[in-house]
Motif scaffolding. Structure first.
Motif, PDB file in Angstrom:
ATOM      1  N   GLY A 272     -89.474-121.572  79.183  1.00 54.11           N
ATOM      2  CA  GLY A 272     -88.260-122.358  79.087  1.00 54.11           C
ATOM      3  C   GLY A 272     -87.608-122.523  80.449  1.00 54.11           C
ATOM      4  N   ARG A 392     -86.290-125.228  75.406  1.00 48.49           N
ATOM      5  CA  ARG A 392     -85.620-125.172  76.703  1.00 48.49           C
ATOM      6  C   ARG A 392     -84.937-123.831  76.920  1.00 48.49           C
ATOM      7  N   THR A 398     -93.702-120.246  75.960  1.00 46.69           N
ATOM      8  CA  THR A 398     -93.379-121.163  74.878  1.00 46.69           C
ATOM      9  C   THR A 398     -94.189-120.927  73.619  1.00 46.69           C
TER      10      THR A 398
END
Length: 519
Positions: A272, A392, A398
């Motif tokens: 992120g 984000r 991720t």
């Protein structure tokens, strides 16, 4: 390299490592103008994509690599393999949504309460949550061709068990088998599709697979509903079983064979760009709450349409098709807005869902149709925005963040039908939209607690933020290299630098330099 924010030289051996946060004042005067294209933002192009009940990690470590066998494929062969994977995505999506579309027919055919059918949605979602990670780790040691072929074979077995069910227990068993295969399919299909083509076509390739999933909402669910109401509730499952057999054979022939490489190096995953555990937990809370609110009513939407809103069962397939078209159009329309306005997109999606549940509570044919349109648009926008918002803020890689996000969504999918079954048994289906409205408003209230500083930082597109972070990292590496290769005592400014390090060291450096000049 110029001092302006131009082409960035990504020579970092670990370009995806987490870098220090960059504020808006660090963008060197770069304005947020139309030159930055949000649709090309990394957040929307290479983040995990929610497909049905699972997440697909597009930016996986192996997603951009191709084996020798894949490179040797002809373009026609690669396109056939991609079309087969897209058809598999269509079958997975149609099977998952079938229990909702056929809930009333299944309840009548098996002579069980409608609330019991809703619990099958919970069983399916919990199976996906529990099976996704272990099956993915187990399949990592097997080629994608074998994994997907076996997965479709197991999925077909589960569909056959469901099609031949004579009791609710047998139907639940078939759903559990197909749910386990469903979880593994969505974990593997994106890297498998991306490996068929060049790495720079990764996003386009995976998008084409997702077209198959979108077609399940536009064509698959209405077709399943129409077939189930015209013939019997088992008929759509037999059709999906035949399609599963064809897909199993097609995948074993279309996908390339792979040779496992020994000693391959590990490629780090993307992280992120605004990591924050507090904000990530907040996103998970919004996702869980909104999904519960959605599942409470949507699980029993067919009996609500027919019993409370007075819509004929013959029009239900048309309503599902209308919702599918609206959802696809909304997803395409909202994507360019996610780079800078992701939280606002979440709020708009929740507001549309609140309006949808309010209209549905009126329980008239026209209000139900309007609610279907608002619900499809709001849910599509909410899914796309929540996913990008979560990715984000994930403080980890991720793929781990995506698995946690998927777990939160599926726990919501599992919990919603339980709440809905309790409401149906106590107050009837008429009370479902009111409960969904209240729960969705709670999700909206959580989004209002996002502070202004976070909103300001989220307005900087991930693409720009990553580019600025890469520039800082490159500058730090150049400075470190200069310190290692250029002793300060041999430079004109060395005296001043050495003086800051101590007068004795400076005098020693100067004497050493004078001695060299005499000789």
């Amino acid at each position: 390299m110029s001092d302006t924010l131009g082409p960035i030289v990504h020579d970092d051996p670990d370009p995806t490592r987490e870098l220090p946060l960059v504020t808006d004042s660090d963008t060197f005067g770069v304005s947020m103008n139309d030159d930055i294209e949000p649709q090309e933002d990394v957040t929307t192009a290479s983040m995990p994509i929610i497909a049905s009940a699972s997440a697909v990690v597009v930016d996986d470590a192996d997603a951009g690599t191709r084996s020798i066998e894949a490179i040797a494929l002809s373009p026609r062969h690669a396109k056939v393999a991609l079309a087969t994977l897209a058809t598999g995505a269509f079958a997975m999506g149609a099977n998952e949504a079938s229990i909702v579309a056929l809930s009333q027919s299944i309840a009548s055919g098996l002579a069980v309460p409608i609330a019991s059918i809703g619990l099958l949605v919970t069983v399916f979602a919990l199976t996906v949550v529990m099976a996704a990670t272990p099956l993915t780790l187990l399949a990592s040691k097997v080629s994608k061709r074998v994994t997907l072929s076996v997965t479709l074979g197991v999925w077909t077995v589960g569909v056959i068990v469901a099609a031949s069910s004579q009791s609710l227990i047998q139907l639940a068993g078939g759903r559990i088998i197909s749910a386990a295969a469903h979880a593994l399919f969505w974990a593997v299909v994106a890297p498998a599709a991306a490996s068929l083509f060049a790495p720079h076509l990764r996003a386009r390739t995976v998008t084409r697979v997702m077209v198959g999933s979108a077609a399940a909402g536009v064509v698959g669910t209405p077709l399943v509903t129409l077939t189930g109401t015209t013939f019997s509730w088992q008929a759509p499952y037999w059709g999906l079983a035949i399609l599963g057999v064809l897909l199993t054979v097609a995948l074993s022939l279309a996908l390339p064979r792979e040779t496992r490489r020994v000693g391959g190096h590990h490629t780090p995953h993307t992280r992120g760009d605004i990591p924050s555990r507090r904000m990530f937990v907040k996103v998970l809370a919004v996702a869980f709450t909104a999904t519960v609110g959605m599942s409470v009513s949507w699980t029993y939407i067919v009996p609500f349409f027919t019993r409370e809103a007075g819509i004929s069962s013959a029009y239900i397939p048309l309503l599902f098709a209308l919702g599918g078209v609206v959802a696809v159009a909304t997803t395409l329309a909202v994507t360019p807005l996610l780079a800078r306005n992701v939280v606002h997109a979440v709020r708009v999606g929740l507001a549309m869902l609140v309006g949808a549940w309010g209209l549905l509570a009126l329980a008239t044919p026209w209000s139900a149709i309007a609610a279907q349109v608002l619900q499809a648009a709001g849910w599509a926008a909410l899914l796309a925005a929540l996913l990008n918002w979560a990715m984000r803020h994930t403080p980890w890689r991720t793929d781990l963040g995506a698995s946690m996000y998927t777990a939160a969504v599926n726990f919501g999918v599992a919990g919603g039908p339980v709440v809905g079954a309790t409401i149906v048994a106590t107050w009837g289906t008429r009370a479902l939209p009111v409960a969904s409205l209240a729960i969705t408003m709670i999700a909206g209230a959580i989004t209002t607690t996002v502070d202004a500083d976070t909103l300001r930082r989220l307005r900087v597109p991930r693409r720009l933020r990553v580019a600025v972070q890469a520039r800082f990292a490159l500058r730090e590496r150049r400075q470190a290299w200069a310190r290692r290769t250029r002793p300060t005592a041999l430079r004109p400014r060395g005296r001043a630098v050495a003086f800051t390090q101590g007068a004795a060291k400076a005098r020693s450096a100067l004497r050493h330099r004078k001695g060299r000049l005499r000789h």
